[in-house]
Design an enzyme around this catalytic site. Structure first.
Site, PDB file in Angstrom:
ATOM      1  N   HIS A  87       0.846  -1.214   0.162  1.00  0.00           N
ATOM      2  CA  HIS A  87       0.026  -0.101   0.101  1.00  0.00           C
ATOM      3  C   HIS A  87       0.788   1.194   0.074  1.00  0.00           C
ATOM      4  O   HIS A  87       0.289   2.340  -0.336  1.00  0.00           O
ATOM      5  CB  HIS A  87      -1.041   0.085   1.070  1.00  0.00           C
ATOM      6  N   ASP A 223       1.364  -7.819   2.140  1.00  0.00           N
ATOM      7  CA  ASP A 223       1.414  -6.443   1.881  1.00  0.00           C
ATOM      8  C   ASP A 223       3.013  -5.712   1.920  1.00  0.00           C
ATOM      9  O   ASP A 223       3.519  -5.421   2.787  1.00  0.00           O
ATOM     10  CB  ASP A 223       0.830  -5.673   3.094  1.00  0.00           C
ATOM     11  N   SER A 655       4.124   2.224   8.255  1.00  0.00           N
ATOM     12  CA  SER A 655       3.677   1.101   7.259  1.00  0.00           C
ATOM     13  C   SER A 655       5.072   0.910   6.589  1.00  0.00           C
ATOM     14  O   SER A 655       5.816   1.998   5.946  1.00  0.00           O
ATOM     15  CB  SER A 655       2.508   1.944   6.192  1.00  0.00           C
TER      16      SER A 655
END
Length: 771
Positions: A87, A223, A655
């Site tokens: 992402h 991810d 992240s």
């Protein structure tokens, strides 16, 4: 007398005991040796403090980068190979996707470096050093210094320090405040502007579970994405792509462990957490709960539904809006979870109890009253004032600027200012026009006017309905008088008339820009009305309360730290490099429910639903998983582990952060938090807070077995050193002696404490330890 008391108070707040809580905290690595090291050793850390952070020798900090200012990444090879989240790379992946070659859908791994894809505007920052400059910034400033004067003086000093640290453009530097302005630190970075996309799994893997699984555990999402940082032939950064650039040789890259994790293993997350507000007082929490979050949820929900409606009907629109949708949806669900968590955990009540205790402590000593006595009262009054205008502020950002044509019109403002100025330099106008051409190219690449028209009508109608008329922009009066109050009819007019709906028309305007053309454009008129109303009627009212709040918050936070001398507070996250540490840990979210700390590939097959885009399993992955073709990436239990949870303290910006074991080896990539602890940015929950991580072995399996990228895996330093270190102190780590750069010659310590020389050899670095 008051000046002396204030100085003593600040000194007391700074000289806190050198012990730290085990779980909560996003800590400055500068202080890891003093504040955290002993506790980290007890949990299983085997590195020295210097192996984590050292400005003179390579250390873990040199393997960590801030990606684009919004995510974290980590070097995993001596050739600048970088891992982060899918992402985080989503926009770059989407940008390189076309209907004919949709790599977002099918995935992509570069077979050679020549196939790696450039990304204009994307950069990484690598920390050079951080420094406590509190004394320099606050020199001569006292409690009597007027707030406006204080702010201007501090801003001036921050600019001067940052400018000096840049060394004529060699570095990027800034000074950030901590603890509500009680402390200040300088951060100096190298910025590399040539960052190329190397690989990403299909979206069905990188985003498996979609919005349904977002912020949830158990997870089965791969991810991750891969980039490579390039530099000039002297290993120095360039501001952008240059054909002659070569892969950057980092001072340090992480070894990658195939051993896996067990519950209780040490885990450290190193990255750039974006923003927390754990010192937010009860009145601020109440405003968030009652007003800010409900408005954001409502407006984002409206926008997402309209985007999804058009995306489902048209694959080309879906591709254009994929990245934007993901970004908006992520925090739409976050705001929902945060409000639910605040109610469930009674966060406001807990904060009120803390404030009541602080009030009693202040009242017990007259000198405390002089320093902190009015802080909470001032805070409550300021929030009462802000409440009157807060909804308008939210609607400007989420409704007006949530409409693409309005925010795009705002990009014309600098040119408009120049065009209105008869003394404006012609060269400045030409530069502003040239800059806008790049903006136009980027905007229209991912824009669909019919979709935006729906959003425009819906969001501005909500703006007109929900915000008090006295705080609405003048354009809404025009809609009421000329269009019968119908925002749909006004949208029809705007999108039929504005040149900002079309790239060709916007390019034509930029070829011969005039004030009249902008002022007569209905989209620009709408933006100008919203902006003027906000800056003239809303913002000044809010700023007066915010100035009071800044002073009161500073005293409030200093008071908390002075009162609770047995607790070392970690500063709120502010996009600066931090580490958090803890252990691999399962959790029980509610009565009779107990989650494991890991998930396996079987869960992917269990969730598979070919009729639901969020749970499609690509054919090749399905075949490999059903055949149990896990290769060397299988766990000792024979399964392929996909994700695991730790109790590390993280937030947005983390992240892509590496999850590192006690020996300094990469074991996973952090990518999410858990639904039960969505209040984490406001209040830490030691029982429920979890960091969700993709297991590095699943990442490597996806690259090598599924994506055919074995050469990329071979490029990494793969280790399999036995179980993750258990509890007990041990100095040094042989795992830290990895592939150092050709240009580096240094001494490191092995596990037995003996110094080992690293021998320089063309093409690679070898050590006597054989790493």
């Amino acid at each position: 007398m008051l000046k002396k008391i204030w100085a003593q108070v600040v000194l007391l707040a700074l000289l806190l005991p050198a012990t730290a809580r085990a779980d909560e905290g996003m800590w400055l690595p500068l202080y890891v040796k003093r504040l955290n090291y002993a506790d980290m050793q007890k949990k299983g850390l085997k590195l020295t403090a210097e192996e984590i952070y050292d400005v003179n020798n390579s250390s873990l900090k040199d393997a960590i980068v801030q990606l684009g200012g919004f995510c974290t990444g980590e070097f995993v090879s001596s050739q600048g190979l970088l891992l982060t989240n899918h992402h985080c790379g989503y926009d770059a992946i989407q940008t390189h996707s076309t209907p004919e070659n949709n790599i977002l859908e099918k995935g992509f791994f570069a077979a050679t470096k020549s196939e790696e894809k450039t990304n204009p505007g994307l950069f990484v920052d690598i920390l050079v050093r951080m420094e406590d400059v509190t004394g320099k910034v606050l020199d001569g400033i006292t409690a009597q210094t007027p707030e406006a004067e204080r702010t201007l003086l501090i801003q001036k000093r921050q600019r001067e320090m940052a400018d000096a640290a840049k060394e004529n453009g060699q570095y990027v530097a800034y000074v950030r405040d901590f603890f509500a302005g009680n402390e200040y630190y300088l951060f100096v970075y190298q910025r590399f502007g040539d960052v190329r996309l190397v690989g990403a799994p299909p979206e069905a893997i990188g985003k498996f579970g979609g919005d349904t699984d977002n912020w949830e555990w158990p997870r089965h999402t791969g991810d991750f994405s891969m980039f490579r940082v390039y530099a000039d032939k002297s290993n120095k950064p360039t501001s952008g792509f240059q054909a002659e650039n070569v892969p950057y040789v980092p001072k340090k890259h992480l070894s990658v462990s195939l051993q896996g994790v067990s519950e209780g293993d040490f885990a450290m997350v190193f990255g750039f957490p974006g923003r927390t507000q754990r010192f937010l007082p009860a009145a601020g929490l109440q405003l968030t709960l009652d007003q800010s979050n409900p408005a954001r949820i409502k407006l984002r929900d409206t926008r997402l539904k309209l985007w999804k409606e058009d995306s489902d009907a048209n694959p080309a629109v879906r591709l254009k809006y994929a990245s934007k949708y993901a970004g908006i949806a992520n925090y739409w669900k976050y705001f929902i979870g945060q409000n639910e968590g605040m109610k469930r955990l009674k966060t406001v009540d807990q904060k009120k109890a803390e404030e009541a205790s602080l009030t009693q402590w202040i009242a017990a000593d007259a000198t405390r009253g002089q320093s902190y006595g009015t802080a909470l009262n001032d805070i409550n009054q300021a929030y009462a004032g802000l409440r009157e205008y807060n909804l308008s502020s939210v609607y400007v950002n989420e409704a007006a600027y949530g409409t693409e044509i309005v925010s795009f019109a705002g990009r014309m403002a600098p040119l408009y200012t120049l065009l209105k100025d008869p003394k404006a330099d012609k060269a400045a106008v030409q530069k502003a026009t040239a800059d806008l051409r790049a903006v136009v190219e980027d905007h229209f690449k991912d824009y669909n006017a019919p979709t935006d028209k729906k959003v425009f009508a819906a969001l501005l109608q909500l703006y007109a309905s929900d915000v008090t008329p006295a705080q609405q922009p003048d354009v809404f009066q025009t809609v009421a008088k000329q269009y019968g109050g119908s925002m749909q009819k006004y949208a029809d007019y705007v999108f039929a008339t504005s040149f900002l709906t079309s790239k060709a028309k916007t390019d034509a305007f930029l070829a011969a820009p005039t004030v009249a053309k902008l002022e007569n454009d209905p989209a620009f008129k709408t933006w100008n009305s919203v902006y003027t109303n906000y800056t003239q009627n809303i913002l000044p009212k809010m700023q007066s309360h915010q100035a009071t709040l800044a002073r009161a918050n500073r005293a409030y936070v200093a008071g908390l730290r002075a009162k609770n001398t047995d607790k070392v507070y970690s500063p709120d996250a502010n996009s600066t490099l931090r580490l958090s540490y803890g252990t691999v840990r399962a959790y029980s979210p509610r009565d009779a429910v107990q989650y494991k700390y890991y998930t396996t590939a079987q869960g992917i097959l269990d969730k598979e639903d070919p009729t639901n885009p969020e749970f499609v399993v690509p054919k090749k992955e399905n075949e490999l998983l059903r055949a149990k073709d896990y290769g060397r990436f299988a766990d000792k239990d024979g399964t392929l582990h996909v994700a695991f949870t730790t109790d590390n303290d993280i937030t947005g910006g983390n992240s892509g952060s590496p999850v590192i074991n006690g020996r300094g080896e990469l074991i996973g990539i952090a990518f999410d938090g858990n639904w039960e602890a969505m209040t984490g940015d406001l209040a830490y929950d030691k029982d429920l807070k979890r960091c969700i991580n993709v297991d590095i072995r699943y990442v490597l399996w996806c690259v090598e077995k599924l994506g055919g990228g074995k050469a990329l895996v071979d490029e990494m330093t793969i280790v399999n050193n036995g179980p993750n270190p258990g509890v007990g102190p041990q100095q040094g780590s042989s795992a830290m002696i990895d592939a150092l750069s050709d240009v580096e010659k240094m001494k490191v310590k092995t596990d037995d404490g003996q110094k080992t020389k690293v021998k320089k050899k063309k093409g690679k670095a070898e050590s006597a330890a054989g790493m």
